[in-house]
Design a protein around this motif. Structure first.
Motif, short mmCIF file in Angstrom:
data_model
loop_
_atom_site.label_atom_id
_atom_site.label_comp_id
_atom_site.label_asym_id
_atom_site.label_seq_id
_atom_site.Cartn_x
_atom_site.Cartn_y
_atom_site.Cartn_z
N GLN A 7 0.83 -1.20 0.00
CA GLN A 7 0.00 0.00 0.00
C GLN A 7 0.87 1.25 0.00
O GLN A 7 0.65 2.17 -0.80
N GLN A 44 1.20 4.10 -3.07
CA GLN A 44 0.93 5.50 -2.73
C GLN A 44 2.13 6.39 -3.03
O GLN A 44 1.96 7.60 -3.26
N LYS A 90 -10.38 -8.49 1.33
CA LYS A 90 -10.49 -7.05 1.57
C LYS A 90 -9.17 -6.34 1.27
O LYS A 90 -9.15 -5.27 0.65
N GLN A 91 -8.07 -6.93 1.70
CA GLN A 91 -6.76 -6.36 1.41
C GLN A 91 -6.51 -6.32 -0.09
O GLN A 91 -6.04 -5.31 -0.64
N THR A 115 -8.52 -3.58 -1.74
CA THR A 115 -7.96 -2.25 -1.46
C THR A 115 -6.78 -1.96 -2.37
O THR A 115 -6.66 -0.85 -2.91
N GLU A 124 -7.98 -1.28 -5.93
CA GLU A 124 -8.56 0.06 -6.01
C GLU A 124 -7.45 1.11 -6.07
O GLU A 124 -7.54 2.09 -6.84
N LEU A 125 -6.41 0.92 -5.28
CA LEU A 125 -5.27 1.84 -5.31
C LEU A 125 -4.61 1.86 -6.69
O LEU A 125 -4.20 2.91 -7.18
#
Length: 333
Positions: A81, A85, A101-102, A105, A108-109
């Protein structure tokens, strides 16, 4: 030359670095470790120019554009993540993440950071021998299932027997057989046959609460695929893909060193026996090809396929864990 930063200084990281040296398409520039002496020793051994012990500084100040993440499984998500970023391409050791879920995420990133590339380092599907299996399977008139076995005794299990809890056998660090050798067998199945309709997992739990070994059943509309894997026993059982009378025999579902086609009359033909100088070299070459030229149609097609395959494998592994009621520390936060 692709500038590479690494997280993790264990044997798998060294094998990856040895592979990039053979490839000559990456340059190791930056090493992260929680301990300065460990980072410096690895950097000196492999001619990296800088080290960090602070993860945020590593990503914001490090001179690299791609990161290879080989930390304990439970740390992959946070580190990937941060990488995305900060605009860094991500190569994360299998299993990429522990929960759906991870994975969602991260996907989506990636949508919001379209110039960042993400790869899960599942080396078996990048080998020439695996491609030989794919090609021969396409000639089968009928497919009636498969059995994939990958079992290797881990020296870390000796520590468990002495009362210790190494990361690979710890619920805190998302360890266990399914999360390690089992990933290779799941990749074999999903890459060759697609997503199963149902899954079931029958683990053998050890003292630390993780699965030391287990058997998984993947149900498809017309056949089943059985996965056997273990980190607490050895096995020399071959893996097989069944046609009608013919079959493909594989020496090992993880290593894929020898692949033999056996026809209806029991004639044997070696269709894959390429052993790479370093088992991680094929994936390194594939990743470099896409990173250097992501917009070439074939590279984009391959990248999209690997990325979707990673999502599917994550879902299968998660569902298998849920079926066996295996939960990792903090995974539902």
């Amino acid at each position: 030359m692709i500038k590479l930063g690494i997280i993790g200084t264990n044997w798998i990281t060294q094998q990856f670095i040895d592979a990039i040296k053979l490839s000559q398409k990456f340059e190791l520039t930056t090493v992260y470790s929680r301990h300065e002496e460990t980072a410096k020793a690895f950097a000196d051994k492999n001619s990296a120019k800088e080290t960090f012990t602070d993860l945020d500084s590593f990503f914001t100040q490090g001179d690299f554009d791609t990161v290879y993440i080989a930390s304990p499984n439970s740390l992959h998500f946070e580190q990937a993540q941060k990488a995305i970023q900060n605009g860094k391409n991500v190569i994360v050791e299998k299993p990429a993440f522990s929960t759906q879920k991870q994975m969602a995420t991260i996907q989506e990133l990636l949508i919001h950071n379209p110039n960042v590339l993400y790869f899960e380092a599942a080396r078996n599907i990048h080998t020439e021998n695996f491609h030989s299996i794919e090609e021969k399977l396409g000639d089968f008139k009928t497919v009636q299932g498969a059995e994939f076995t990958y079992s290797k005794y881990s020296s870390r299990y000796d520590l468990v027997l002495k009362g210790q809890e190494p990361n690979v056998f710890s619920l805190k660090y998302a360890g266990g057989a399914l999360q390690d050798l089992g990933v290779y067998t799941v990749y074999d199945a999903v890459a060759l046959f697609g997503m199963p309709e149902e899954t079931a997992y029958f683990p053998q739990l050890i003292r630390t609460g993780v699965d030391g070994k287990g058997t998984a059943i993947l149900r498809y509309p017309e056949y089943n695929v059985t996965l056997n894997f273990s980190k607490i026993t050895n096995s020399h059982m071959t893996s097989e893909i069944y046609g009608l009378k013919d079959l493909i025999e594989i020496d090992d579902a993880g290593e894929l060193n020898t692949v033999i086609y056996i026809d209806d009359d029991n004639n044997k033909q070696v269709i894959g026996n390429t052993i790479d100088e370093n088992p991680m070299l094929p994936e390194v070459e594939d990743f470099a090809r896409v990173i250097n030229d992501p917009k070439i149609p074939q590279n984009k097609k391959d990248y999209d396929y690997w990325r979707q395959l990673s999502v599917y494998v994550n879902k299968v592994i998660y569902n298998l864990r849920q079926d066996a009621h295996i939960s990792f520390v903090g995974e539902h936060k």
